[in-house]
Design a protein around this motif. Sequence first.
Motif, PDB file in Angstrom:
ATOM      1  N   GLU A 162       0.864  -1.177   0.000  1.00  0.00           N
ATOM      2  CA  GLU A 162       0.000   0.000   0.000  1.00  0.00           C
ATOM      3  C   GLU A 162       0.896   1.221   0.000  1.00  0.00           C
ATOM      4  O   GLU A 162       1.865   1.268   0.755  1.00  0.00           O
ATOM      5  N   GLN A 163       0.556   2.208  -0.798  1.00  0.00           N
ATOM      6  CA  GLN A 163       1.343   3.438  -0.790  1.00  0.00           C
ATOM      7  C   GLN A 163       0.542   4.565  -0.158  1.00  0.00           C
ATOM      8  O   GLN A 163      -0.689   4.542  -0.179  1.00  0.00           O
ATOM      9  N   GLY A 164       1.265   5.556   0.376  1.00  0.00           N
ATOM     10  CA  GLY A 164       0.608   6.768   0.874  1.00  0.00           C
ATOM     11  C   GLY A 164      -0.263   6.564   2.091  1.00  0.00           C
ATOM     12  O   GLY A 164      -1.356   7.105   2.180  1.00  0.00           O
ATOM     13  N   ILE A 165       0.196   5.777   3.056  1.00  0.00           N
ATOM     14  CA  ILE A 165      -0.637   5.492   4.217  1.00  0.00           C
ATOM     15  C   ILE A 165      -0.441   6.509   5.337  1.00  0.00           C
ATOM     16  O   ILE A 165      -1.223   6.582   6.255  1.00  0.00           O
TER      17      ILE A 165
ATOM     18  N   SER B  72       5.204   7.368   1.719  1.00  0.00           N
ATOM     19  CA  SER B  72       5.103   6.257   2.671  1.00  0.00           C
ATOM     20  C   SER B  72       4.575   5.012   1.981  1.00  0.00           C
ATOM     21  O   SER B  72       3.986   5.092   0.898  1.00  0.00           O
ATOM     22  N   ALA B  73       4.818   3.880   2.592  1.00  0.00           N
ATOM     23  CA  ALA B  73       4.304   2.625   2.056  1.00  0.00           C
ATOM     24  C   ALA B  73       4.296   1.584   3.151  1.00  0.00           C
ATOM     25  O   ALA B  73       5.089   1.638   4.097  1.00  0.00           O
ATOM     26  N   ARG B  74       3.363   0.627   3.019  1.00  0.00           N
ATOM     27  CA  ARG B  74       3.306  -0.502   3.921  1.00  0.00           C
ATOM     28  C   ARG B  74       3.449  -1.761   3.074  1.00  0.00           C
ATOM     29  O   ARG B  74       2.833  -1.886   2.019  1.00  0.00           O
ATOM     30  N   VAL B  75       4.276  -2.673   3.537  1.00  0.00           N
ATOM     31  CA  VAL B  75       4.407  -3.963   2.852  1.00  0.00           C
ATOM     32  C   VAL B  75       4.077  -5.075   3.836  1.00  0.00           C
ATOM     33  O   VAL B  75       4.573  -5.093   4.962  1.00  0.00           O
TER      34      VAL B  75
ATOM     35  N   THR C 234       4.776 -10.745   8.110  1.00  0.00           N
ATOM     36  CA  THR C 234       5.767  -9.690   8.324  1.00  0.00           C
ATOM     37  C   THR C 234       5.197  -8.371   7.829  1.00  0.00           C
ATOM     38  O   THR C 234       4.654  -8.300   6.727  1.00  0.00           O
ATOM     39  N   GLU C 235       5.302  -7.342   8.669  1.00  0.00           N
ATOM     40  CA  GLU C 235       4.750  -6.049   8.285  1.00  0.00           C
ATOM     41  C   GLU C 235       5.778  -4.950   8.493  1.00  0.00           C
ATOM     42  O   GLU C 235       6.372  -4.834   9.565  1.00  0.00           O
TER      43      GLU C 235
ATOM     44  N   LEU D 135      11.477  -3.482  -0.299  1.00  0.00           N
ATOM     45  CA  LEU D 135      10.303  -3.269  -1.153  1.00  0.00           C
ATOM     46  C   LEU D 135       9.494  -2.074  -0.657  1.00  0.00           C
ATOM     47  O   LEU D 135       9.051  -1.236  -1.448  1.00  0.00           O
ATOM     48  N   ALA D 136       9.320  -1.981   0.662  1.00  0.00           N
ATOM     49  CA  ALA D 136       8.562  -0.864   1.227  1.00  0.00           C
ATOM     50  C   ALA D 136       9.288   0.457   0.983  1.00  0.00           C
ATOM     51  O   ALA D 136       8.656   1.473   0.680  1.00  0.00           O
TER      52      ALA D 136
END
Lengths: 263, 249
Positions: free
Chosen positions: A37-40, A47-50, A55-56, A153-154
């Motif tokens: 997810e981008q822009g969180i 920003s980004a969430r992977v 695993t987060e 990746l994030a």
Amino acid sequence: MVSVVTRVKQKQIAQLIEEDKRLDGRDLMDYRETKIEQGIIERAEGSARVLLGKTEVVVGVKIEMGEPFPDTPNEGVLTVNAELTPIASPAFEPGPPNEDSIELARIVDRGIRESKCIDTSKLVIEPGKKVFVVFVDIYVLNHDGNLIDASALAAVNALLNTKMSNYEIKEGEVKIKPGYEQLPMKKHPITVTTVKIGNKLLVDPSLEEEEVMDARISFAIDDDNNICAIQKGGSGYFEPQQVIEAAKIAQTKAKELRKKLNW
Amino acid sequence: MNDKPEKLIDKKGLRLDGRKPEDLRPVKLEVGVIPNADGSAYVEHGKNKILAAVYGPREVHPKHLSLQDRTVLKCRYHMAPFSVQERKSPAPSRREVELSKMIKESLEPAVFLEYYPRTMVDVFVEVLQADGGTRCASITAAALALADSGIPMRDLVVACAAGKVDDTIVLDLMDTEDKLGAADVPVALMPNLNAITLLQMDGILTHEEFESAVNMAMEGCRKIYAIQKEALKTKYVSISEENKEEAEE
């Protein structure tokens, strides 16, 4: 730290892998389900969430003005930091960065830096005096293995999501203008970590697999499928042909992911 | 600051210091240089001057780090403030923290850690002068210091880098080549087990270039290994000769 449960599971994991099987049913060359997810975080410039299985990792990018390094007066500055927050694992403790978080940050940093991912020449305000400094902060929120690939990746996703404010120079002073532009990006490095358990190689280790692994090796692969950074870790060894094989695995997996992400 | 040279390899295929691509810098190794340490070694690799000392097995400090089934190998890589052009702060940098971990993990596969449960072995590396490739020279010296301390080992560990300078794959990059070259690939090898215990890279290489760099680095490791073995023997030959002389007197 190895828990009692994993002590019992260790043998089982190693035996399964000997038969090319894994505890969670994956193939040796399978990644866990990956969500990006981008822009969180709206306050961050990017920003980004992977999510990589359980695993987060969240990465936030902040941009500030600062001085360039004396040996690179015509380039912006990149700074990568990683926090293994105590909410992410019973094994993490609060405190200053330890060798694990420093290593993680430096592996991600090297992938971004060596692939020339960010066009740092476009981050110069006044050569030798004022440039933009890009802070990449890696926040591990849940540790279930393979923090390196998830963080890398994030980080690249967060950079792709990064917006910089417009500015103008009036009477020698930098003034922020309304509006934003995209952080100039040239490459999209992808990092693939392979671990050795027994005499087998597998990708995307879970935490349980990391606890029984002999050693790991991470390759950052750029858009032209070249290798741009490597890091071996863990207290075991690789045979020379395994290193070459791990490089090929990384190049193949990076290509697959690149296709999915449209990079 | 020196001016940057335009080319790192001249028309004859020679490097800035006159070496051919596959040449090592001169390497000098000495064992047992620190009387207080349980094991020690000194390396001169090009202009690198590095000391390694081993203390242990000894009591674990702090105690909670103690392991029931093996010894804790600890490593500290440190650069002297005067070892580089601009004074380096003596506080450990992030680079030094990472390299300490890398050096530890490159030595661990060679040591029989399980022989000394509930103890700790300290490996201290001090870089007195740096000239590119300090992590490799540090590993070579630290492995020798471990061997000198008498801790049982499966094999020695020896390290050497290869890399890409201009368009050529070269062995053993010196400082300028490291900074201005296209890639640097440090490799640590257990020469008899033919096992790689450290591999890092920065720069950009194709798969083929990577493969030839790794192979070239391993060749370099084997050459240094011969010097390593000689250094270890020299110390014990000199001890046995001293004993002989004493016996004759």
